[in-house]
Write a protein that holds these residues in place. Structure first.
Motif, short mmCIF file in Angstrom:
data_model
loop_
_atom_site.label_atom_id
_atom_site.label_comp_id
_atom_site.label_asym_id
_atom_site.label_seq_id
_atom_site.Cartn_x
_atom_site.Cartn_y
_atom_site.Cartn_z
N ARG A 146 0.84 -1.20 0.00
CA ARG A 146 0.00 0.00 0.00
C ARG A 146 0.88 1.25 0.00
N LYS A 147 1.94 1.20 0.80
CA LYS A 147 2.84 2.35 0.88
C LYS A 147 3.56 2.58 -0.45
N ALA A 148 4.03 1.49 -1.04
CA ALA A 148 4.77 1.60 -2.29
C ALA A 148 3.88 2.14 -3.40
N GLN A 149 2.61 1.70 -3.37
CA GLN A 149 1.69 2.19 -4.40
C GLN A 149 1.45 3.68 -4.23
N ALA A 150 1.32 4.11 -2.97
CA ALA A 150 1.10 5.53 -2.71
C ALA A 150 2.30 6.34 -3.20
N ALA A 151 3.51 5.81 -2.96
CA ALA A 151 4.71 6.52 -3.40
C ALA A 151 4.76 6.62 -4.91
N ALA A 152 4.38 5.54 -5.59
CA ALA A 152 4.39 5.55 -7.05
C ALA A 152 3.37 6.55 -7.57
N GLU A 153 2.24 6.61 -6.88
CA GLU A 153 1.19 7.55 -7.25
C GLU A 153 1.69 8.98 -7.11
N GLN A 161 13.25 8.87 -14.74
CA GLN A 161 12.92 7.55 -15.27
C GLN A 161 13.42 6.45 -14.35
N LEU A 162 14.65 6.63 -13.85
CA LEU A 162 15.20 5.63 -12.94
C LEU A 162 14.38 5.57 -11.65
N PHE A 163 14.02 6.76 -11.16
CA PHE A 163 13.24 6.83 -9.93
C PHE A 163 11.90 6.12 -10.13
N GLY A 164 11.26 6.40 -11.26
CA GLY A 164 10.00 5.74 -11.56
C GLY A 164 10.16 4.23 -11.59
N ALA A 165 11.27 3.78 -12.21
CA ALA A 165 11.51 2.33 -12.31
C ALA A 165 11.72 1.74 -10.92
N LEU A 166 12.47 2.45 -10.07
CA LEU A 166 12.71 1.94 -8.71
C LEU A 166 11.40 1.82 -7.94
N LEU A 167 10.54 2.81 -8.11
CA LEU A 167 9.26 2.78 -7.40
C LEU A 167 8.39 1.63 -7.90
N GLU A 168 8.34 1.48 -9.22
CA GLU A 168 7.55 0.38 -9.79
C GLU A 168 8.08 -0.94 -9.28
N ASN A 169 9.41 -1.03 -9.23
CA ASN A 169 10.05 -2.25 -8.77
C ASN A 169 9.68 -2.54 -7.33
N ALA A 170 9.69 -1.49 -6.50
CA ALA A 170 9.37 -1.68 -5.08
C ALA A 170 7.95 -2.20 -4.94
N ALA A 171 7.03 -1.58 -5.68
CA ALA A 171 5.63 -2.02 -5.60
C ALA A 171 5.50 -3.44 -6.12
N SER A 172 6.18 -3.74 -7.22
CA SER A 172 6.11 -5.09 -7.79
C SER A 172 6.65 -6.12 -6.82
N GLU A 173 7.76 -5.77 -6.16
CA GLU A 173 8.36 -6.71 -5.23
C GLU A 173 7.37 -7.09 -4.14
N GLN A 174 6.72 -6.07 -3.57
CA GLN A 174 5.76 -6.35 -2.50
C GLN A 174 4.58 -7.14 -3.01
N GLY A 175 4.14 -6.80 -4.22
CA GLY A 175 3.02 -7.54 -4.81
C GLY A 175 3.38 -9.00 -5.00
N ALA A 176 4.57 -9.23 -5.58
CA ALA A 176 5.01 -10.59 -5.84
C ALA A 176 5.17 -11.34 -4.52
N SER A 177 5.71 -10.62 -3.54
CA SER A 177 5.93 -11.24 -2.24
C SER A 177 4.61 -11.66 -1.61
N MET A 178 3.62 -10.77 -1.72
CA MET A 178 2.31 -11.06 -1.15
C MET A 178 1.72 -12.32 -1.78
N THR A 179 1.75 -12.37 -3.10
CA THR A 179 1.18 -13.52 -3.80
C THR A 179 1.93 -14.80 -3.45
#
Lengths: 85, 291
Positions: B33-40, B231-249
């Motif tokens: 949830r936090k990572a998504q908010a940061a990406a937003e 662009q790098l920052f955006g990628a890092l944020l997407e990555n962070a959100a993806s990591e948590q999503g993948a971890s959750m699943t």
């Protein structure tokens, strides 16, 4: 008429409000932006933005580094890499 | 058949594994949830900058005098693959998917006779690439000492990349990360970051003549490194959100598997226990009858 002023950093939208005037330290000299300013783009030297909420009030200073200013129909947008209030 | 004591031990060990996976799942859900908010929150800046870049690059033509970050070095012999991974495991195939995408690209480039270098962000994925391409790792960027990769890290990576680019160490850079679609779907993505691909120009208003200070080219030159950082920052944020999503699943699956395993083991345990009791009874009855 107020000027719409937005200050955006990579992490968040810091400010989005209507003000009277903003004085921006452009790389080629300071410039003030009032409502109805002509479309304009400039890089910003590291320094302080002066935000005048009212015509005669004291300005609020926001220090920014790595900035870029854009004036368009929607008002003034300042993109800054780092902001310290 | 395993003894009762052994079965009991196994059931207990699976139970404690389940506790861990369940805890990690809940942590990941909160962090997601936090990572998504940061990406937003990062979106307005990226969007505005892309708009400005688009309108600027539509106004100037790319020539030899253009900044090198936009025009390229004039060759495409050395490719740098920037691979962004996470520092922690327990997130399913998240890291290996990214590494697989990078390796596919590396194999494709090497088949075309290009030189491939790696720039690794994050701790996971190092081992695999080090094994496959031991001499081609240009740098390993360490993010273990920060909790969440933020803009400062993106800035440092971008600065290093630009310095390497200007020193002529590589000609083209590709970024590999995982795009966040949903908690269930993360998409390994590759994207060219150097030379900067010009963003699509927005519809240019014909009547508004914008003034530039200094001129367009200088502004563009100043904005290019910033655009790279974003662009790098955006990628890092997407990555962070993806990591948590993948971890959750992944952890959800693991918890469910552990539950199934416990059920099966419990049935076996009970059967074994009953069999033991039956045997005992039969022995007693047989003994009594013999008297």
């Amino acid at each position: 008429m107020p000027l719409h002023f937005e200050l955006v950093t990579p992490a968040k939208l810091v400010r989005s409000e209507d003000v009277h005037m903003v004085v921006v330290p452009g790389t080629e000299g300071e410039f003030g932006v009032l409502e109805g300013h002509a479309p304009f783009m400039s890089t910003i030297a590291d320094g302080a933005l002066k935000v005048y909420r009212t015509e005669n009030g004291a300005p609020e200073e926001i220090r920014i580094t790595g900035g870029f200013a854009e004036v368009g129909d929607a008002g003034l947008t300042v993109l800054a890499e780092h902001v310290s209030e | 058949m395993a003894s009762l004591k052994e079965l009991k031990g196994r059931i207990n060990s699976v139970k404690s594994t389940q506790k861990i996976t369940k805890a990690k799942q809940m942590v990941a859900a909160a962090k997601l949830r936090k990572a998504q908010a940061a990406a937003e929150a990062a979106r307005p800046y990226a969007q505005r900058l892309a708009e400005v870049m688009g309108s600027l690059s539509s106004k100037i033509t790319v020539s030899e005098n253009s900044p090198k970050l936009l025009a390229g070095t004039g060759s495409d012999q050395v490719h740098l693959l920037v691979v962004a991974n996470s520092d922690k495991g327990l997130c399913g195939a998240f890291n290996s998917n990214i590494v697989r995408a990078a390796r596919a690209k590396a194999i494709e480039l090497e088949a075309a006779g290009k030189t491939v270098l790696f720039y690794l962000i994050g701790r996971k994925g190092r081992a695999v690439i080090r094994r496959e391409y031991p001499k081609q790792i240009a740098h390993m960027f360490d993010t273990t000492d920060v909790r969440e990769p933020g803009f400062n890290e993106a800035e440092r990576v971008a600065d290093e990349l630009v310095a390497m680019y200007e020193a002529g160490k590589f000609d083209v850079a590709h970024l590999f990360y995982s795009k966040f679609r949903s908690a269930l779907v993360q998409e390994p993505t590759s994207q060219q970051i150097i030379p900067v691909p010009a963003p699509k120009a927005a519809a240019v208003q014909a009547d508004a003549v914008t003034e530039y200070e200094p001129d367009e080219e200088e502004i563009l030159a100043a904005l290019l490194p910033r655009y790279l950082k974003t662009q790098l920052f955006g990628a890092l944020l997407e990555n962070a959100a993806s990591e948590q999503g993948a971890s959750m699943t992944a952890m959800d699956n693991a918890t469910r598997n552990a539950g199934d395993l416990i059920k099966k083991l419990t049935i076996v345990y009970n059967r074994t226990r009953q069999a033991a009791i039956t045997t005992e009874l039969v022995e007693i009855i047989a003994g009594a009858e013999a008297l």
